[in-house]
Design an enzyme around this catalytic site. Structure first.
Site, PDB file in Angstrom:
ATOM      1  N   SER A 140       0.859  -1.184   0.000  1.00 14.42           N
ATOM      2  CA  SER A 140       0.000   0.000   0.000  1.00 14.42           C
ATOM      3  C   SER A 140       0.894   1.232   0.000  1.00 14.42           C
ATOM      4  CB  SER A 140      -0.851  -0.014   1.276  1.00 14.42           C
ATOM      5  OG  SER A 140      -1.488   1.225   1.484  1.00 14.42           O
ATOM      6  N   TYR A 153      -2.155  -0.671  10.727  1.00 12.99           N
ATOM      7  CA  TYR A 153      -2.184  -1.066   9.310  1.00 12.99           C
ATOM      8  C   TYR A 153      -0.898  -0.612   8.616  1.00 12.99           C
ATOM      9  CZ  TYR A 153      -4.018  -1.223   4.475  1.00 12.99           C
ATOM     10  OH  TYR A 153      -4.213  -1.481   3.131  1.00 12.99           O
TER      11      TYR A 153
END
Ligand SMILES: NC(=O)c1ccc[n+]([C@@H]2O[C@H](COP(=O)([O-])OP(=O)(O)OC[C@H]3O[C@@H](n4cnc5c(N)ncnc54)[C@H](OP(=O)(O)O)[C@@H]3O)[C@@H](O)[C@H]2O)c1
Length: 281
Positions: A140, A153
């Protein structure tokens, strides 16, 4: 010869779209998911695209070591090669670092980091025997820069980045290509059905309650809903490339974030991220 790809988390989002996209391009897809009862959406998309016969549905929870070992043995026993492993399964734990418990942090890492490491490790012997294959890891933009309210995360994706960067060096001499995919914000289930808000963050007495509420509402109003098919097409192109790069960034917001990180003085970047997210005290 028909190429074969195994994809984790194929029941929705990037995993689903990549499964259909590869099948349309002639691949045979081993679409794995933790709950086979959730295969309906992929089944329907594949049927509409006329590629259902190229997709095999298999059960795999990436946090289940036994299931991973069994599946790797089953696939290795088949006569076909395995050309690609796409580590896509993941979820996002939201909440301020101060509020996240160890158990919640571990839960985040179990799927996003240890799940990827375990699945990759299980299939590497087969790729090594073949002397070829692609391992794609869906990281990501949050694997490259921090954002408030999603530190767990972010940490799991930073961990993946370091692990994959090293793995790439180890595997390259063996003919195995390791690639990181770094999307920005795309319209999938990640921030809706699959998002987990840490327990203390939901507690109105949390010292961060007001700030997290402002953060969530700024997210809601500023939602960038890019089409996830862009990422699926990108993954398919990576798998067609015999010598892919280490990193592929997808989404204008991800490109913008990285450019700002590169160009702005860090104090200015921090001010901007705090301002935009609404978490000022
Ligand atoms: N969408 C974005 O904006 C974005 C941006 C950057 C990176 N990513 C990354 O892209 C990947 C895919 O996410 P997505 O955006 O497509 O979201 P999604 O629609 O929520 O898909 C996530 C998939 O992962 C599966 N999954 C979760 N935990 C699992 C486990 N323990 N074992 C097996 N499968 C599991 C989910 O299965 P169920 O259907 O059973 O829940 C679902 O199929 C993730 O790694 C995510 O971090 C997404």
């Amino acid at each position: 010869m028909t190429k074969v790809a195994l994809i984790t988390g194929a029941s929705s989002g990037f995993g689903l779209l990549t499964s259909v996209t590869l099948a349309r391009r002639g691949w045979r897809v081993l679409a794995t998911m933790r709950d086979l009862n959730r295969r309906g959406k992929l089944e329907e998309s594949a049927r509409v695209a006329g590629v259902l016969d190229r997709i095999e549905f298999l059960s795999l929870d990436v946090t289940n070591a036994e299931q991973i070992a069994e599946l790797a043995a089953t696939i290795a026993a088949r006569p076909d090669p395995l050309d690609a492993v796409v580590n896509n399964a993941g979820f996002a734990m939201a909440g301020f670092a101060e509020d996240i418990t160890d158990a919640e942090l571990r839960q985040q890492f179990e799927t996003n980091f240890f799940g990827v490491a375990a699945v990759t490790r299980a299939f590497l012997p087969q790729l090594r025997r073949q002397g070829a294959g692609h391992v794609v890891i869906i990281s990501s933009i949050t694997g490259r820069m921090g954002f408030p309210g999603v530190g767990s995360y972010v940490a799991s994706k930073f961990a993946l980045e370091g692990w994959a960067e090293s793995l790439r060096l180890e595997m390259k001499p063996l003919g195995i290509q390791v690639v990181l995919v770094e999307p920005g914000s795309f319209e999938t289930d990640i921030w809706s059905r699959n998002a987990i808000l840490s327990a203390q963050t939901q507690d109105a007495n949390s010292p961060n309650a007001a700030r997290i509420a402002r953060l969530l509402s700024s997210r809601e109003s500023g939602k960038l809903k890019a089409n996830p098919q862009v990422v699926a097409d990108g993954i398919a192109a990576i798998l067609d490339d015999p010598r892919p790069r280490l990193r592929y960034v997808f989404g204008w917001d991800a490109h913008l974030g990285l450019a700002l990180k590169r160009l702005l003085p860090s104090r200015l970047l921090e001010w901007l991220l705090i301002k935009v997210s609404g978490i000022g005290a």
